[in-house]
Design a protein around this motif. Structure first.
Motif, short mmCIF file in Angstrom:
data_model
loop_
_atom_site.label_atom_id
_atom_site.label_comp_id
_atom_site.label_asym_id
_atom_site.label_seq_id
_atom_site.Cartn_x
_atom_site.Cartn_y
_atom_site.Cartn_z
N ASN A 183 0.84 -1.21 0.00
CA ASN A 183 0.00 0.00 0.00
C ASN A 183 0.88 1.26 0.00
OD1 ASN A 183 -2.32 -1.55 0.08
ND2 ASN A 183 -2.62 -1.33 2.29
N TYR A 184 1.97 1.19 0.77
CA TYR A 184 2.91 2.31 0.80
C TYR A 184 3.52 2.54 -0.58
CZ TYR A 184 7.18 4.93 1.99
OH TYR A 184 8.20 5.85 2.03
N LEU A 185 3.89 1.46 -1.27
CA LEU A 185 4.49 1.58 -2.59
C LEU A 185 3.50 2.15 -3.60
CD1 LEU A 185 6.44 -1.81 -2.75
CD2 LEU A 185 7.32 0.44 -2.10
N ASN A 186 2.25 1.72 -3.54
CA ASN A 186 1.24 2.25 -4.46
C ASN A 186 0.99 3.74 -4.22
OD1 ASN A 186 0.70 -0.12 -5.95
ND2 ASN A 186 -0.61 -0.90 -4.31
N ARG A 187 1.00 4.15 -2.98
CA ARG A 187 0.82 5.56 -2.65
C ARG A 187 2.03 6.37 -3.11
NH1 ARG A 187 -2.05 8.06 2.20
NH2 ARG A 187 -0.99 10.04 2.63
N PHE A 188 3.21 5.81 -2.89
CA PHE A 188 4.45 6.46 -3.33
C PHE A 188 4.44 6.64 -4.86
CE2 PHE A 188 8.92 6.98 -4.17
CZ PHE A 188 9.46 7.57 -3.04
N SER A 189 3.96 5.62 -5.56
CA SER A 189 3.87 5.70 -7.02
C SER A 189 2.98 6.86 -7.46
CB SER A 189 3.32 4.37 -7.58
OG SER A 189 3.08 4.48 -8.96
N LYS A 190 1.86 7.03 -6.80
CA LYS A 190 0.97 8.15 -7.15
C LYS A 190 1.69 9.48 -6.97
CE LYS A 190 -3.49 5.96 -6.09
NZ LYS A 190 -4.71 6.03 -5.25
N GLN A 191 2.50 9.59 -5.93
CA GLN A 191 3.19 10.84 -5.67
C GLN A 191 4.24 11.16 -6.73
OE1 GLN A 191 3.06 9.70 -1.03
NE2 GLN A 191 4.51 11.29 -1.49
N ILE A 192 5.06 10.17 -7.11
CA ILE A 192 6.12 10.47 -8.07
C ILE A 192 5.58 10.62 -9.49
CG2 ILE A 192 7.91 9.40 -6.66
CD1 ILE A 192 7.89 7.01 -8.56
N ASN A 193 4.40 10.06 -9.75
CA ASN A 193 3.80 10.20 -11.07
C ASN A 193 2.84 11.38 -11.16
OD1 ASN A 193 4.64 7.86 -12.92
ND2 ASN A 193 4.16 6.80 -11.00
N ASN A 194 2.54 12.01 -10.03
CA ASN A 194 1.68 13.19 -9.98
C ASN A 194 2.35 14.24 -9.11
OD1 ASN A 194 -1.11 12.19 -11.23
ND2 ASN A 194 -0.32 10.56 -9.92
N PRO A 195 3.38 14.91 -9.65
CA PRO A 195 4.16 15.85 -8.83
C PRO A 195 3.31 16.97 -8.24
CG PRO A 195 5.20 15.44 -10.95
CD PRO A 195 3.85 14.83 -11.03
N LEU A 196 3.71 17.38 -7.04
CA LEU A 196 3.15 18.61 -6.49
C LEU A 196 3.43 19.74 -7.49
CD1 LEU A 196 4.39 18.42 -2.80
CD2 LEU A 196 2.00 18.32 -3.53
N GLU A 197 2.47 20.62 -7.65
CA GLU A 197 2.65 21.77 -8.53
C GLU A 197 3.06 22.96 -7.68
OE1 GLU A 197 0.11 24.57 -11.63
OE2 GLU A 197 -0.60 22.56 -11.11
N VAL A 198 4.13 23.61 -8.05
CA VAL A 198 4.64 24.76 -7.31
C VAL A 198 4.66 25.97 -8.23
CG1 VAL A 198 6.57 25.69 -5.98
CG2 VAL A 198 6.04 23.26 -5.87
N ILE A 199 4.00 27.02 -7.81
CA ILE A 199 3.94 28.26 -8.59
C ILE A 199 4.55 29.39 -7.76
CG2 ILE A 199 2.44 29.92 -9.76
CD1 ILE A 199 0.33 27.66 -9.91
N ILE A 200 5.47 30.11 -8.37
CA ILE A 200 6.09 31.25 -7.69
C ILE A 200 5.57 32.54 -8.31
CG2 ILE A 200 8.25 32.46 -7.25
CD1 ILE A 200 9.65 29.87 -7.03
N GLU A 201 5.05 33.39 -7.47
CA GLU A 201 4.52 34.68 -7.94
C GLU A 201 5.24 35.83 -7.23
OE1 GLU A 201 -0.06 33.49 -9.14
OE2 GLU A 201 0.32 34.64 -7.30
#
Length: 390
Positions: free
Chosen positions: A372-390
């Protein structure tokens, strides 16, 4: 507005940068598009992105709560000037959090223990060892190799990755080596903190690489050069280099940067390699009494095994575009049996993650918890956090 790729331990953060000259303070917007909270992903910000002159006085503040984030400065190229500032925010499911770049004094900075740590260990031949609050690892250097080749007791010939099974959150590297050097104890016996009873030999251990040619696997010897990049409350990272090696007539050159972030069981291996379009990262099968499982769609292969009086899970995981397939390689020769993840090399580079979960540490109670940890980790690396600098 332009898009910039930012490389971090967990996902690649997509950095959208726009500059408004009229604003006093820069805003950093972090967006989580997944349906669960993300707590242990380090965000990297470049000095040039923030338009500040002095990184040492930079603070990252949650605009809504006013809470200052724990940060870490990193001198990536070792020239004495800080290049990046790191922070590790907690972002709720399907949410966006705004952070403000502020100027603060040294006394205002949030304090946190340095749980992410690595170092060269000359007092134990020439190990290089790293840890965070969850796991610890080590690899072996050229002195250990020469001792083995010269039949000197205590030598090690291996480019595999050793797992140190810790079950406490505080650092243990220096404490365990001190017991070894002073003769007051041994880290091969568990006295409440964990132990090193993970056999590597010439296997791939937890994440060592190989190159497959026809039906055989080839791999390097011990690392030859090292450089510590950073230690701190959020991340440790370091560089290793290897002597060129031969894979059935193909000359392979290999170097890598290994990164381990707070709260993660998996280290990130960013490998530069020439001479092959595919590498295979391996997990030793030890006594072959465990179970190899894989999820190619989520890009991981795992080995869950009985281990002394407990159980242990190891894994290799990569993004979907990198993960090519897997193989259970079972042969008679001692330590050559491994579960391999086959990985695509793009522009002489390959990135993957490798690590373990020990049941006795009470982090994972079962094989299912680990997967379950690996599947969750997979979601994270395949769906990066989006960071916007303004």
């Amino acid at each position: 507005m332009k898009t910039l790729k930012l490389f971090t331990f967990l996902p690649l953060l997509t950095l959208l940068f726009s500059c408004n000259q009229e604003e006093k303070n820069t805003t950093v917007i972090v967006k989580n598009s997944l349906d669960f909270e993300r707590s242990f992903e380090v965000i990297e910000l470049q000095l040039s992105d923030l338009k500040v002159d002095d990184f040492y006085s930079v603070g990252i503040k949650n605009k809504k709560t006013g809470e200052l984030q724990v940060t870490q400065l990193v001198d990536v190229d070792g020239n004495g000037t800080m290049d990046k500032i790191l922070f590790q925010p907690k972002i709720p499911a399907n949410s966006t959090i705004n952070f403000e770049v502020v100027t603060i004094s040294e006394t205002e900075k949030p304090k946190a223990p340095e749980l992410c740590y690595s170092r060269f260990v000359p007092e134990r031949t020439d190990d290089y060892t790293w840890e965070n609050n969850k796991v610890a690892f080590r690899v072996y250097g050229p002195v250990a190799q020469k001792m083995k080749e010269d039949n000197i007791k205590g030598g090690t010939l291996s480019s595999g990755v050793d797992a140190w099974l810790k079950r406490v959150e505080y650092p243990i590297i220096n404490k365990w080596y001190k017991k070894y050097t002073e003769g007051t104890g041994t880290y091969h016996k568990d006295t409440g903190e964990g132990l090193d009873d993970f056999h590597v030999g010439i296997s791939r251990g937890v994440g060592g690489i190989a190159v497959k040619v026809d039906s055989l696997y080839y791999f390097s010897k011990n690392y030859t050069k090292w450089k510590t990049i950073t230690n701190g409350p959020l991340r440790t990272s370091f560089y290793l280099e290897y002597e060129s090696w031969n894979a059935a007539g193909n000359k392979i050159t290999e170097s890598k940067t290994i990164t381990l972030d707070l709260g993660n069981n998996l280290s990130k291996f960013s490998t530069n390699i020439n001479g092959t379009n595919t590498v295979s990262a391996g997990l030793t099968l030890h006594e072959k009494d465990g179970e190899v499982s894989a999820n190619p769609e989520n890009g991981w292969v795992s080995y869950w095994q009985p281990h002394a009086d407990s159980e242990l899970g190891t894994a290799i995981i990569a993004t979907k575009s990198t993960f090519k397939g897997f193989e259970k390689y079972d042969v008679e020769t001692k330590d050559l049996s491994n579960a391999y993840a086959h990985l695509n090399v793009n522009n002489n580079s390959v990135v993957y993650y490798a690590g373990f979960g020990w049941k006795k540490s009470k982090q994972f109670n079962s094989k299912q918890d680990w997967e379950n940890y690996l599947n969750r980790f997979s979601k994270q690396i395949n769906n990066p956090l989006e960071v916007i600098i303004e």
